[in-house]
Design a protein around this motif. Sequence first.
Motif, PDB file in Angstrom:
ATOM      1  N   SER A 138       0.580  -1.383  -0.061  1.00  0.00           N
ATOM      2  CA  SER A 138       0.069  -0.144   0.386  1.00  0.00           C
ATOM      3  C   SER A 138       0.857   1.335   0.014  1.00  0.00           C
ATOM      4  CB  SER A 138      -0.714  -0.218   0.981  1.00  0.00           C
ATOM      5  OG  SER A 138      -2.276   1.201   0.949  1.00  0.00           O
ATOM      6  N   ASP A 169      -4.573   8.310  -3.906  1.00  0.00           N
ATOM      7  CA  ASP A 169      -4.262   7.210  -3.290  1.00  0.00           C
ATOM      8  C   ASP A 169      -5.403   6.304  -3.497  1.00  0.00           C
ATOM      9  OD1 ASP A 169      -2.419   5.451  -1.744  1.00  0.00           O
ATOM     10  OD2 ASP A 169      -2.719   6.425  -0.041  1.00  0.00           O
ATOM     11  N   LEU A 170      -6.832   7.999  -3.097  1.00  0.00           N
ATOM     12  CA  LEU A 170      -8.245   6.924  -2.665  1.00  0.00           C
ATOM     13  C   LEU A 170      -8.257   6.208  -4.221  1.00  0.00           C
ATOM     14  CD1 LEU A 170     -10.578   6.099  -1.755  1.00  0.00           C
ATOM     15  CD2 LEU A 170     -11.347   8.395  -2.016  1.00  0.00           C
ATOM     16  N   LEU A 171      -8.263   6.608  -4.835  1.00  0.00           N
ATOM     17  CA  LEU A 171      -8.800   7.040  -6.675  1.00  0.00           C
ATOM     18  C   LEU A 171      -8.514   5.528  -7.265  1.00  0.00           C
ATOM     19  CD1 LEU A 171      -9.612   9.941  -8.644  1.00  0.00           C
ATOM     20  CD2 LEU A 171     -11.095   8.776  -7.791  1.00  0.00           C
ATOM     21  N   SER A 173      -6.831   3.045  -5.966  1.00  0.00           N
ATOM     22  CA  SER A 173      -6.492   2.028  -5.017  1.00  0.00           C
ATOM     23  C   SER A 173      -7.061   0.638  -4.896  1.00  0.00           C
ATOM     24  CB  SER A 173      -7.510   2.541  -3.311  1.00  0.00           C
ATOM     25  OG  SER A 173      -8.775   2.597  -3.468  1.00  0.00           O
ATOM     26  N   GLU A 175      -9.131  -1.098  -3.400  1.00  0.00           N
ATOM     27  CA  GLU A 175     -10.769  -0.534  -2.886  1.00  0.00           C
ATOM     28  C   GLU A 175     -11.330  -0.147  -3.872  1.00  0.00           C
ATOM     29  OE1 GLU A 175      -7.913  -0.355  -1.027  1.00  0.00           O
ATOM     30  OE2 GLU A 175      -8.013  -1.410   1.033  1.00  0.00           O
ATOM     31  N   SER A 176     -10.481   1.098  -4.572  1.00  0.00           N
ATOM     32  CA  SER A 176     -11.672   1.621  -5.691  1.00  0.00           C
ATOM     33  C   SER A 176     -11.733   1.189  -6.669  1.00  0.00           C
ATOM     34  CB  SER A 176     -10.769   3.058  -5.339  1.00  0.00           C
ATOM     35  OG  SER A 176     -10.916   4.015  -4.797  1.00  0.00           O
TER      36      SER A 176
ATOM     37  N   LEU B 170     -18.329   6.085  -6.295  1.00  0.00           N
ATOM     38  CA  LEU B 170     -17.103   6.053  -5.460  1.00  0.00           C
ATOM     39  C   LEU B 170     -17.156   6.897  -4.510  1.00  0.00           C
ATOM     40  CD1 LEU B 170     -14.653   3.843  -5.727  1.00  0.00           C
ATOM     41  CD2 LEU B 170     -13.857   5.332  -7.501  1.00  0.00           C
ATOM     42  N   GLU B 175     -16.688   1.783   0.840  1.00  0.00           N
ATOM     43  CA  GLU B 175     -15.491   1.608   0.873  1.00  0.00           C
ATOM     44  C   GLU B 175     -14.500   2.587   1.020  1.00  0.00           C
ATOM     45  OE1 GLU B 175     -17.809   1.072  -0.725  1.00  0.00           O
ATOM     46  OE2 GLU B 175     -18.582  -2.030  -0.433  1.00  0.00           O
ATOM     47  N   ARG B 179     -11.361   3.859   3.702  1.00  0.00           N
ATOM     48  CA  ARG B 179      -9.311   3.309   3.380  1.00  0.00           C
ATOM     49  C   ARG B 179      -9.439   4.616   4.238  1.00  0.00           C
ATOM     50  NH1 ARG B 179      -5.471   1.772   0.107  1.00  0.00           N
ATOM     51  NH2 ARG B 179      -4.732   3.661  -0.170  1.00  0.00           N
ATOM     52  N   LEU B 180     -10.034   5.978   3.433  1.00  0.00           N
ATOM     53  CA  LEU B 180      -9.929   7.103   3.803  1.00  0.00           C
ATOM     54  C   LEU B 180      -9.529   7.281   5.604  1.00  0.00           C
ATOM     55  CD1 LEU B 180     -11.535  10.116   1.978  1.00  0.00           C
ATOM     56  CD2 LEU B 180      -9.391   9.059   1.894  1.00  0.00           C
ATOM     57  N   GLN B 184      -5.756   5.863   4.896  1.00  0.00           N
ATOM     58  CA  GLN B 184      -4.660   6.772   4.752  1.00  0.00           C
ATOM     59  C   GLN B 184      -5.340   7.621   6.508  1.00  0.00           C
ATOM     60  OE1 GLN B 184      -6.573   6.770   0.314  1.00  0.00           O
ATOM     61  NE2 GLN B 184      -5.947   9.153   0.541  1.00  0.00           N
TER      62      GLN B 184
END
Lengths: 204, 204
Positions: A138, A169-171, A173, A175-176, B170, B175, B179-180, B184
Amino acid sequence: MNLSAAELAAQTPSTDGRVLRGAKTRTAIVEALFELFKQGIYTPTTKQIAEQAQTSVRSIFQHFEDMETLYADLLAVQTVRITPLMESLSADGTLEQRLTELQAQRGQLYELVSPARHALATRPNISKLITQGLSDLSAELRGQLLSQFAAELSVASTQSAADSVEWLDLLWSFESWDRLRNIQHLSVEEAGRSLCAATLRVLP
Amino acid sequence: MNLSAAELAAQTPSTDGRVLRGAKTRTAIVEALFELFKQGIYTPTTKQIAEQAQTSVRSIFQHFEDMETLYADLLAVQTVRITPLMESLSADGTLEQRLTELQAQRGQLYELVSPARHALATRPNISKLITQGLSDLSAELRGQLLSQFAAELSVASTQSAADSVEWLDLLWSFESWDRLRNIQHLSVEEAGRSLCAATLRVLP
Protein backbone atom coordinates in the motif's frame (compact mmCIF):
# COMPACT_ATOMS: atom_id res chain seq x y z
CA MET A 1 11.86 -9.73 -2.38
CA ASN A 2 11.70 -13.28 -1.07
CA LEU A 3 10.95 -16.15 -3.39
CA SER A 4 8.62 -18.72 -1.95
CA ALA A 5 10.06 -22.10 -1.10
CA ALA A 6 8.08 -23.57 -3.99
CA GLU A 7 9.37 -21.05 -6.54
CA LEU A 8 12.92 -21.41 -5.25
CA ALA A 9 12.69 -25.17 -5.45
CA ALA A 10 11.18 -24.98 -8.92
CA GLN A 11 14.00 -22.72 -10.10
CA THR A 12 16.86 -24.75 -8.63
CA PRO A 13 18.19 -27.33 -11.08
CA SER A 14 18.23 -30.66 -9.35
CA THR A 15 19.13 -34.14 -10.39
CA ASP A 16 17.19 -35.47 -7.45
CA GLY A 17 13.84 -36.53 -8.91
CA ARG A 18 12.20 -36.81 -5.52
CA VAL A 19 12.97 -33.18 -4.63
CA LEU A 20 11.76 -32.04 -8.05
CA ARG A 21 8.50 -33.97 -7.72
CA GLY A 22 8.06 -32.51 -4.24
CA ALA A 23 8.48 -28.98 -5.55
CA LYS A 24 6.04 -29.69 -8.38
CA THR A 25 3.42 -30.94 -5.95
CA ARG A 26 3.96 -27.95 -3.70
CA THR A 27 3.52 -25.59 -6.66
CA ALA A 28 0.44 -27.51 -7.80
CA ILE A 29 -1.13 -27.08 -4.35
CA VAL A 30 -0.52 -23.31 -4.34
CA GLU A 31 -1.90 -23.05 -7.90
CA ALA A 32 -4.95 -25.06 -6.84
CA LEU A 33 -5.60 -22.56 -4.06
CA PHE A 34 -5.29 -19.67 -6.55
CA GLU A 35 -7.79 -21.41 -8.83
CA LEU A 36 -10.30 -21.98 -6.01
CA PHE A 37 -10.06 -18.31 -5.03
CA LYS A 38 -10.76 -17.35 -8.65
CA GLN A 39 -13.88 -19.49 -8.47
CA GLY A 40 -14.97 -17.54 -5.39
CA ILE A 41 -14.22 -20.37 -2.98
CA TYR A 42 -12.40 -18.31 -0.35
CA THR A 43 -12.26 -20.79 2.51
CA PRO A 44 -11.74 -24.14 0.76
CA THR A 45 -11.36 -27.37 2.68
CA THR A 46 -8.14 -29.36 2.33
CA LYS A 47 -10.22 -31.94 0.42
CA GLN A 48 -11.22 -29.29 -2.15
CA ILE A 49 -7.61 -28.14 -2.49
CA ALA A 50 -6.37 -31.73 -2.89
CA GLU A 51 -8.95 -32.48 -5.59
CA GLN A 52 -8.12 -29.28 -7.48
CA ALA A 53 -4.37 -30.04 -7.25
CA GLN A 54 -4.96 -33.68 -8.19
CA THR A 55 -3.13 -34.84 -5.11
CA SER A 56 -4.04 -36.17 -1.67
CA VAL A 57 -5.01 -34.40 1.55
CA ARG A 58 -2.07 -36.21 3.13
CA SER A 59 0.28 -34.64 0.58
CA ILE A 60 -0.96 -31.14 1.52
CA PHE A 61 -0.10 -31.76 5.15
CA GLN A 62 3.32 -33.13 4.10
CA HIS A 63 4.10 -29.92 2.21
CA PHE A 64 2.48 -27.34 4.45
CA GLU A 65 2.59 -27.18 8.23
CA ASP A 66 -0.80 -25.46 8.37
CA MET A 67 -3.16 -23.33 6.25
CA GLU A 68 -1.33 -20.17 7.33
CA THR A 69 1.89 -21.49 5.74
CA LEU A 70 0.02 -22.33 2.54
CA TYR A 71 -1.50 -18.84 2.40
CA ALA A 72 1.92 -17.27 3.06
CA ASP A 73 3.33 -19.31 0.16
CA LEU A 74 0.54 -18.18 -2.12
CA LEU A 75 1.21 -14.54 -1.26
CA ALA A 76 4.95 -15.05 -1.83
CA VAL A 77 4.21 -16.44 -5.30
CA GLN A 78 1.82 -13.56 -5.98
CA THR A 79 4.46 -11.05 -4.87
CA VAL A 80 6.93 -12.58 -7.34
CA ARG A 81 4.33 -12.23 -10.09
CA ILE A 82 3.44 -8.59 -9.41
CA THR A 83 7.05 -7.40 -9.06
CA PRO A 84 7.76 -6.98 -12.81
CA LEU A 85 4.47 -5.11 -13.09
CA MET A 86 5.43 -2.77 -10.25
CA GLU A 87 8.92 -2.20 -11.64
CA SER A 88 7.87 -1.59 -15.23
CA LEU A 89 5.85 1.54 -14.43
CA SER A 90 7.43 4.46 -16.22
CA ALA A 91 7.12 7.92 -14.67
CA ASP A 92 8.40 9.62 -17.83
CA GLY A 93 6.57 11.41 -20.60
CA THR A 94 3.57 13.67 -20.87
CA LEU A 95 0.76 13.58 -18.31
CA GLU A 96 -1.29 11.56 -20.78
CA GLN A 97 1.50 9.01 -21.24
CA ARG A 98 2.06 8.67 -17.48
CA LEU A 99 -1.65 8.24 -16.94
CA THR A 100 -1.88 5.55 -19.62
CA GLU A 101 1.05 3.72 -18.00
CA LEU A 102 -0.61 3.88 -14.60
CA GLN A 103 -3.97 2.72 -15.93
CA ALA A 104 -2.39 -0.30 -17.63
CA GLN A 105 -0.32 -1.26 -14.58
CA ARG A 106 -2.99 -0.85 -11.93
CA GLY A 107 -5.62 -2.60 -14.04
CA GLN A 108 -3.40 -5.65 -14.51
CA LEU A 109 -2.20 -5.57 -10.92
CA TYR A 110 -5.61 -5.36 -9.30
CA GLU A 111 -7.20 -7.94 -11.59
CA LEU A 112 -4.32 -10.28 -10.71
CA VAL A 113 -4.51 -9.84 -6.95
CA SER A 114 -8.30 -9.56 -6.68
CA PRO A 115 -9.09 -13.24 -5.91
CA ALA A 116 -6.45 -13.48 -3.18
CA ARG A 117 -7.47 -10.11 -1.71
CA HIS A 118 -11.10 -11.22 -1.50
CA ALA A 119 -10.04 -14.50 0.08
CA LEU A 120 -7.80 -12.74 2.61
CA ALA A 121 -10.63 -10.37 3.57
CA THR A 122 -12.56 -13.36 4.88
CA ARG A 123 -9.73 -14.23 7.28
CA PRO A 124 -9.90 -11.88 10.27
CA ASN A 125 -6.85 -13.31 12.00
CA ILE A 126 -4.24 -13.16 9.26
CA SER A 127 -0.63 -13.23 10.38
CA LYS A 128 1.40 -10.13 11.15
CA LEU A 129 3.63 -11.05 8.22
CA ILE A 130 0.72 -10.82 5.78
CA THR A 131 -0.65 -7.63 7.35
CA GLN A 132 2.80 -6.08 7.08
CA GLY A 133 3.11 -7.20 3.46
CA LEU A 134 -0.20 -5.57 2.52
CA SER A 135 0.75 -2.40 4.37
CA ASP A 136 4.16 -2.26 2.58
CA LEU A 137 2.48 -2.75 -0.80
CA SER A 138 0.00 0.00 0.00
CA ALA A 139 2.85 2.40 0.87
CA GLU A 140 4.73 1.46 -2.31
CA LEU A 141 1.65 2.08 -4.46
CA ARG A 142 1.15 5.51 -2.85
CA GLY A 143 4.82 6.28 -3.47
CA GLN A 144 4.38 5.42 -7.15
CA LEU A 145 1.63 8.01 -7.45
CA LEU A 146 3.92 10.67 -5.97
CA SER A 147 6.51 9.85 -8.67
CA GLN A 148 3.97 9.48 -11.43
CA PHE A 149 2.51 12.94 -10.83
CA ALA A 150 5.58 14.67 -9.37
CA ALA A 151 5.48 17.33 -12.09
CA GLU A 152 1.89 18.35 -11.27
CA LEU A 153 2.19 18.01 -7.48
CA SER A 154 5.48 19.91 -7.14
CA VAL A 155 4.12 23.15 -8.59
CA ALA A 156 1.05 23.21 -6.32
CA SER A 157 0.72 24.74 -2.87
CA THR A 158 1.37 22.39 0.05
CA GLN A 159 -2.32 22.10 0.97
CA SER A 160 -3.45 21.62 -2.61
CA ALA A 161 -0.81 18.94 -3.23
CA ALA A 162 -1.72 17.19 0.04
CA ASP A 163 -5.40 17.08 -0.97
CA SER A 164 -4.55 15.73 -4.40
CA VAL A 165 -2.32 13.00 -2.98
CA GLU A 166 -5.16 11.69 -0.78
CA TRP A 167 -7.58 11.72 -3.75
CA LEU A 168 -5.08 9.98 -6.03
CA ASP A 169 -4.28 7.39 -3.38
CA LEU A 170 -7.99 6.75 -2.89
CA LEU A 171 -8.91 6.66 -6.58
CA TRP A 172 -6.06 4.35 -7.61
CA SER A 173 -6.46 1.98 -4.65
CA PHE A 174 -7.46 -1.66 -4.81
CA GLU A 175 -10.57 -0.78 -2.82
CA SER A 176 -11.73 1.72 -5.47
CA TRP A 177 -10.92 -0.63 -8.33
CA ASP A 178 -12.79 -3.44 -6.61
CA ARG A 179 -15.82 -1.26 -6.02
CA LEU A 180 -15.92 0.08 -9.59
CA ARG A 181 -15.60 -3.45 -10.96
CA ASN A 182 -17.80 -5.46 -8.60
CA ILE A 183 -20.35 -3.04 -7.14
CA GLN A 184 -20.61 -0.38 -9.85
CA HIS A 185 -20.14 -3.09 -12.48
CA LEU A 186 -17.72 -1.24 -14.77
CA SER A 187 -15.55 -3.28 -17.15
CA VAL A 188 -11.75 -3.19 -16.86
CA GLU A 189 -11.65 -0.63 -19.67
CA GLU A 190 -14.45 1.51 -18.21
CA ALA A 191 -12.90 1.47 -14.73
CA GLY A 192 -9.51 2.49 -16.15
CA ARG A 193 -10.97 5.24 -18.32
CA SER A 194 -13.07 6.52 -15.40
CA LEU A 195 -10.05 6.70 -13.09
CA CYS A 196 -7.93 8.47 -15.71
CA ALA A 197 -10.62 11.10 -16.27
CA ALA A 198 -11.10 11.53 -12.52
CA THR A 199 -7.34 11.96 -12.08
CA LEU A 200 -7.33 14.91 -14.48
CA ARG A 201 -10.01 16.50 -12.27
CA VAL A 202 -8.27 15.95 -8.94
CA LEU A 203 -4.70 16.89 -9.84
CA PRO A 204 -3.74 20.34 -8.49
CA MET B 1 -38.50 -1.42 6.88
CA ASN B 2 -38.81 -4.38 9.21
CA LEU B 3 -38.21 -3.97 12.90
CA SER B 4 -36.21 -6.79 14.41
CA ALA B 5 -38.02 -9.18 16.73
CA ALA B 6 -36.03 -7.73 19.62
CA GLU B 7 -36.93 -4.13 18.83
CA LEU B 8 -40.56 -5.02 18.26
CA ALA B 9 -40.68 -6.89 21.53
CA ALA B 10 -38.95 -4.03 23.31
CA GLN B 11 -41.45 -1.54 21.89
CA THR B 12 -44.57 -3.59 22.64
CA PRO B 13 -46.01 -2.76 26.07
CA SER B 14 -46.50 -6.01 27.92
CA THR B 15 -47.70 -6.89 31.37
CA ASP B 16 -46.08 -10.27 31.02
CA GLY B 17 -42.79 -9.96 32.89
CA ARG B 18 -41.39 -13.14 31.37
CA VAL B 19 -41.85 -11.89 27.81
CA LEU B 20 -40.32 -8.55 28.75
CA ARG B 21 -37.30 -10.19 30.38
CA GLY B 22 -36.91 -12.40 27.29
CA ALA B 23 -36.91 -9.36 25.01
CA LYS B 24 -34.40 -7.61 27.26
CA THR B 25 -32.05 -10.57 27.13
CA ARG B 26 -32.41 -10.81 23.36
CA THR B 27 -31.59 -7.11 23.02
CA ALA B 28 -28.65 -7.48 25.41
CA ILE B 29 -27.24 -10.30 23.27
CA VAL B 30 -27.49 -8.22 20.09
CA GLU B 31 -25.90 -5.24 21.86
CA ALA B 32 -23.11 -7.50 23.13
CA LEU B 33 -22.37 -8.56 19.56
CA PHE B 34 -22.27 -4.89 18.47
CA GLU B 35 -19.84 -4.16 21.29
CA LEU B 36 -17.55 -7.08 20.37
CA PHE B 37 -17.49 -5.90 16.74
CA LYS B 38 -16.52 -2.42 17.94
CA GLN B 39 -13.62 -4.02 19.80
CA GLY B 40 -12.51 -5.66 16.56
CA ILE B 41 -13.65 -9.14 17.60
CA TYR B 42 -15.40 -10.06 14.36
CA THR B 43 -15.93 -13.77 14.90
CA PRO B 44 -16.69 -14.05 18.61
CA THR B 45 -17.48 -17.36 20.25
CA THR B 46 -20.86 -17.81 21.94
CA LYS B 47 -18.93 -17.81 25.24
CA GLN B 48 -17.55 -14.32 24.48
CA ILE B 49 -21.01 -13.07 23.51
CA ALA B 50 -22.57 -14.53 26.67
CA GLU B 51 -19.92 -12.91 28.88
CA GLN B 52 -20.34 -9.53 27.20
CA ALA B 53 -24.16 -9.78 27.51
CA GLN B 54 -23.88 -10.98 31.10
CA THR B 55 -25.97 -14.01 30.29
CA SER B 56 -25.37 -17.71 29.62
CA VAL B 57 -24.40 -19.55 26.44
CA ARG B 58 -27.61 -21.56 26.95
CA SER B 59 -29.64 -18.35 26.87
CA ILE B 60 -28.12 -17.39 23.50
CA PHE B 61 -29.23 -20.69 22.02
CA GLN B 62 -32.69 -20.19 23.56
CA HIS B 63 -33.07 -16.81 21.86
CA PHE B 64 -31.33 -17.49 18.56
CA GLU B 65 -31.61 -20.56 16.38
CA ASP B 66 -28.09 -20.08 15.05
CA MET B 67 -25.44 -17.40 14.52
CA GLU B 68 -27.02 -16.44 11.19
CA THR B 69 -30.26 -15.51 13.01
CA LEU B 70 -28.32 -13.45 15.53
CA TYR B 71 -26.45 -11.61 12.75
CA ALA B 72 -29.72 -10.98 10.90
CA ASP B 73 -31.18 -9.49 14.09
CA LEU B 74 -28.17 -7.26 14.53
CA LEU B 75 -28.53 -5.98 10.97
CA ALA B 76 -32.26 -5.38 11.51
CA VAL B 77 -31.47 -3.29 14.59
CA GLN B 78 -28.78 -1.42 12.67
CA THR B 79 -31.24 -0.76 9.82
CA VAL B 80 -33.70 0.74 12.32
CA ARG B 81 -30.93 2.99 13.61
CA ILE B 82 -29.74 4.26 10.25
CA THR B 83 -33.23 4.94 8.87
CA PRO B 84 -33.71 8.39 10.49
CA LEU B 85 -30.23 9.30 9.24
CA MET B 86 -31.12 8.25 5.69
CA GLU B 87 -34.47 10.06 5.78
CA SER B 88 -33.17 13.30 7.25
CA LEU B 89 -30.92 14.10 4.29
CA SER B 90 -32.11 17.33 2.71
CA ALA B 91 -31.56 17.81 -1.02
CA ASP B 92 -32.50 21.51 -0.85
CA GLY B 93 -30.36 24.61 -0.78
CA THR B 94 -27.13 25.74 -2.39
CA LEU B 95 -24.51 23.28 -3.53
CA GLU B 96 -22.51 24.09 -0.41
CA GLN B 97 -25.51 23.39 1.86
CA ARG B 98 -26.30 20.10 0.10
CA LEU B 99 -22.69 19.06 0.36
CA THR B 100 -22.57 19.87 4.08
CA GLU B 101 -25.75 17.80 4.60
CA LEU B 102 -24.26 14.88 2.73
CA GLN B 103 -20.97 15.06 4.60
CA ALA B 104 -22.72 15.04 7.97
CA GLN B 105 -25.03 12.17 7.03
CA ARG B 106 -22.47 9.89 5.41
CA GLY B 107 -19.92 10.47 8.15
CA GLN B 108 -22.40 9.47 10.85
CA LEU B 109 -23.77 6.61 8.79
CA TYR B 110 -20.44 5.03 7.93
CA GLU B 111 -18.99 5.43 11.41
CA LEU B 112 -22.12 3.72 12.75
CA VAL B 113 -22.08 0.77 10.37
CA SER B 114 -18.31 0.32 10.20
CA PRO B 115 -17.91 -2.36 12.92
CA ALA B 116 -20.70 -4.53 11.49
CA ARG B 117 -19.43 -4.06 7.93
CA HIS B 118 -15.95 -5.18 8.95
CA ALA B 119 -17.41 -8.16 10.79
CA LEU B 120 -19.60 -9.13 7.83
CA ALA B 121 -16.61 -8.96 5.48
CA THR B 122 -15.04 -11.84 7.39
CA ARG B 123 -18.06 -14.06 6.69
CA PRO B 124 -17.83 -15.38 3.14
CA ASN B 125 -21.11 -17.26 3.26
CA ILE B 126 -23.54 -14.62 4.46
CA SER B 127 -27.20 -15.25 3.73
CA LYS B 128 -28.98 -14.06 0.59
CA LEU B 129 -31.12 -11.85 2.83
CA ILE B 130 -28.07 -9.98 4.10
CA THR B 131 -26.49 -9.74 0.64
CA GLN B 132 -29.76 -8.33 -0.69
CA GLY B 133 -29.98 -5.86 2.19
CA LEU B 134 -26.47 -4.53 1.48
CA SER B 135 -27.23 -4.31 -2.22
CA ASP B 136 -30.49 -2.39 -1.57
CA LEU B 137 -28.69 0.03 0.74
CA SER B 138 -26.00 0.55 -1.88
CA ALA B 139 -28.66 1.38 -4.51
CA GLU B 140 -30.44 3.74 -2.11
CA LEU B 141 -27.21 5.59 -1.32
CA ARG B 142 -26.49 6.00 -5.03
CA GLY B 143 -30.03 7.30 -5.55
CA GLN B 144 -29.47 9.88 -2.82
CA LEU B 145 -26.47 11.24 -4.71
CA LEU B 146 -28.58 11.63 -7.85
CA SER B 147 -31.10 13.72 -5.85
CA GLN B 148 -28.46 15.61 -3.93
CA PHE B 149 -26.71 16.79 -7.10
CA ALA B 150 -29.67 16.78 -9.49
CA ALA B 151 -29.18 20.47 -10.28
CA GLU B 152 -25.56 19.96 -11.38
CA LEU B 153 -26.09 16.63 -13.13
CA SER B 154 -29.19 17.67 -15.09
CA VAL B 155 -27.46 20.46 -16.98
CA ALA B 156 -24.52 18.28 -18.10
CA SER B 157 -24.22 16.17 -21.22
CA THR B 158 -25.25 12.53 -20.86
CA GLN B 159 -21.64 11.25 -20.89
CA SER B 160 -20.40 13.91 -18.51
CA ALA B 161 -23.25 13.27 -16.07
CA ALA B 162 -22.68 9.50 -16.29
CA ASP B 163 -18.98 9.92 -15.46
CA SER B 164 -19.77 12.19 -12.53
CA VAL B 165 -22.32 9.75 -11.11
CA GLU B 166 -19.74 6.95 -11.03
CA TRP B 167 -17.17 9.22 -9.36
CA LEU B 168 -19.68 10.47 -6.78
CA ASP B 169 -20.88 6.93 -6.08
CA LEU B 170 -17.26 5.82 -5.59
CA LEU B 171 -16.17 8.79 -3.49
CA TRP B 172 -19.17 8.71 -1.15
CA SER B 173 -19.15 4.92 -0.71
CA PHE B 174 -18.48 3.04 2.50
CA GLU B 175 -15.41 1.52 0.84
CA SER B 176 -13.89 4.98 0.21
CA TRP B 177 -14.77 6.22 3.68
CA ASP B 178 -13.28 3.11 5.23
CA ARG B 179 -10.07 3.47 3.23
CA LEU B 180 -9.67 7.18 4.03
CA ARG B 181 -10.25 6.50 7.72
CA ASN B 182 -8.39 3.24 8.27
CA ILE B 183 -5.70 3.05 5.58
CA GLN B 184 -5.04 6.71 4.78
CA HIS B 185 -5.61 7.55 8.46
CA LEU B 186 -7.73 10.68 8.02
CA SER B 187 -9.94 11.81 10.90
CA VAL B 188 -13.75 11.96 10.47
CA GLU B 189 -13.43 15.69 9.80
CA GLU B 190 -10.54 15.34 7.37
CA ALA B 191 -12.27 12.54 5.45
CA GLY B 192 -15.47 14.59 5.18
CA ARG B 193 -13.65 17.72 4.08
CA SER B 194 -11.59 15.76 1.56
CA LEU B 195 -14.70 14.18 0.01
CA CYS B 196 -16.50 17.54 -0.18
CA ALA B 197 -13.56 19.16 -1.95
CA ALA B 198 -13.22 16.17 -4.30
CA THR B 199 -16.94 16.39 -5.09
CA LEU B 200 -16.54 19.98 -6.30
CA ARG B 201 -13.85 18.70 -8.67
CA VAL B 202 -15.80 15.78 -10.10
CA LEU B 203 -19.22 17.38 -10.57
CA PRO B 204 -19.93 18.14 -14.26
